[in-house]
Design an enzyme around this catalytic site. Structure first.
Site, PDB file in Angstrom:
ATOM      1  N   ASN A 136       0.823  -1.212   0.000  1.00  0.00           N
ATOM      2  CA  ASN A 136       0.000   0.000   0.000  1.00  0.00           C
ATOM      3  C   ASN A 136       0.862   1.269   0.000  1.00  0.00           C
ATOM      4  O   ASN A 136       0.372   2.356   0.264  1.00  0.00           O
ATOM      5  CB  ASN A 136      -0.961   0.001   1.200  1.00  0.00           C
ATOM      6  N   HIS A 138       3.451   1.884   2.044  1.00  0.00           N
ATOM      7  CA  HIS A 138       4.015   2.309   3.333  1.00  0.00           C
ATOM      8  C   HIS A 138       5.530   2.133   3.362  1.00  0.00           C
ATOM      9  O   HIS A 138       6.088   1.293   2.647  1.00  0.00           O
ATOM     10  CB  HIS A 138       3.326   1.620   4.521  1.00  0.00           C
ATOM     11  N   GLU A 143       1.866   3.944   7.716  1.00  0.00           N
ATOM     12  CA  GLU A 143       0.760   3.551   6.851  1.00  0.00           C
ATOM     13  C   GLU A 143       0.211   4.763   6.100  1.00  0.00           C
ATOM     14  O   GLU A 143       0.456   5.910   6.505  1.00  0.00           O
ATOM     15  CB  GLU A 143      -0.360   2.937   7.708  1.00  0.00           C
TER      16      GLU A 143
HETATM   17  C1  GLP Z   1       6.708  -4.526   6.748  1.00  0.00           C
HETATM   18  C2  GLP Z   1       7.835  -3.640   7.231  1.00  0.00           C
HETATM   19  C3  GLP Z   1       8.322  -2.701   6.156  1.00  0.00           C
HETATM   20  C4  GLP Z   1       8.577  -3.477   4.882  1.00  0.00           C
HETATM   21  C5  GLP Z   1       7.299  -4.110   4.421  1.00  0.00           C
HETATM   22  C6  GLP Z   1       7.451  -4.896   3.136  1.00  0.00           C
HETATM   23  O1  GLP Z   1       5.464  -3.948   6.831  1.00  0.00           O
HETATM   24  N1  GLP Z   1       7.464  -2.875   8.370  1.00  0.00           N
HETATM   25  O2  GLP Z   1       9.493  -2.037   6.602  1.00  0.00           O
HETATM   26  O3  GLP Z   1       9.086  -2.608   3.895  1.00  0.00           O
HETATM   27  O4  GLP Z   1       6.867  -5.004   5.447  1.00  0.00           O
HETATM   28  O5  GLP Z   1       7.941  -6.157   3.428  1.00  0.00           O
HETATM   29  P1  GLP Z   1       8.322  -7.277   2.391  1.00  0.00           P
HETATM   30  O6  GLP Z   1       9.713  -6.928   1.965  1.00  0.00           O
HETATM   31  O7  GLP Z   1       8.268  -8.546   3.174  1.00  0.00           O
HETATM   32  O8  GLP Z   1       7.361  -7.211   1.287  1.00  0.00           O
END
Ligand code: GLP
Length: 250
Positions: A136, A138, A143
């Protein structure tokens, strides 16, 4: 902001690790901001390999992690502290006293967040910040609708983020509802930022961040205003960019 499109996840991981290693070579006592999640795992694997095979040293490096789930102990396999220990800290020569983490078990979150901000300032500020991106848009756990002025604080996780992260837990119910996170203003103070995105699941977030409006509804879009930010994405994460053939020139 610079956009670099690479072929696949392996190339992304190697390129990211090379950029981190170059930054450490340039400043051995660098202050690194670190991210968790599936995406940076390959980069950490490469850094560990460089440590073992090429003598890349973290002995003078200080680290600050972006975020942590509230009420998960560091011994919990899904806590971000556990992830970092397993994927990097226990495998290189970083000194324990130079590792900084938000305490998910804190009884006084506001104070913990204030102290984290102070510790970042006392270290001289983050030189190099590694970031992932949520589906999304973030960054860390900021968020959509998080203020661009936000500092380190407690945040409630969106249902989309909890669903996305449920794959690491036994069930959705187990995914914490709140977390501690560096704020967007905190992140933007880093001197250099490197955001990694891999896979089609990130394509929309990448396109909105790179080509949409700069808006608090897409937290990563603010990175376009940062003076030294690189978005390193693989082909799959770039599929929704209309300008991808131009931007792949780097
Ligand atoms: C979590 C973390 C973020 C990260 C996101 C994406 O929400 N807090 O810092 O960027 O996940 O994670 P992934 O790399 O597993 O898609």
């Amino acid at each position: 902001m610079r956009l670099l499109i690479v072929e696949d996840y392996d190339e992304l991981s190697v390129r990211a690790a090379e950029m981190v290693a170059e930054a450490i070579a340039w400043k051995p006592n660098i202050v690194l901001g670190l991210a968790t999640g599936g995406t940076p795992g390959g980069c950490y694997r490469e850094l560990v390999r460089m440590h073992r095979e090429r003598g890349l040293s973290f002995a003078k490096v200080a680290t600050f992690n972006l975020d942590e789930y509230l009420r998960l102990p560091p011994s919990h396999v899904q806590s971000y502290r556990y992830y970092m220990d397993e994927n990097l800290f226990n495998l290189v020569d970083v000194k324990r006293e130079n590792i900084h983490f938000l305490d998910g078990l804190t009884m006084d979150p506001e104070r913990t967040c204030r102290e984290y901000e102070n510790a970042i300032k006392a270290s001289g500020g983050i030189d190099f910040q590694l970031l992932g991106i949520g589906s999304n848009g973030h960054i860390a756990f900021n968020e959509p609708s998080s203020s661009f002025q936000s500092r380190t604080r407690v945040i409630s996780l969106s249902e989309q983020t909890r669903n996305d992260n449920a794959r690491f837990f036994h069930s959705l119910d187990e995914v914490p509802r709140q977390a501690l996170t560096m704020g967007i203003a905190t992140i933007l103070e880093a001197r250099v930022i490197l955001l990694l995105a891999s896979g089609v699941g990130k394509a929309e977030a990448v396109a909105k961040s790179v080509e949409g409006s700069v808006t608090e509804m897409v937290p990563a879009s603010i990175l376009r205003t940062h003076i030294n930010c690189t978005m390193l994405v693989d082909r799959d994460a770039a599929v929704k960019l209309t300008m991808q053939s131009l931007s792949s020139q780097g």
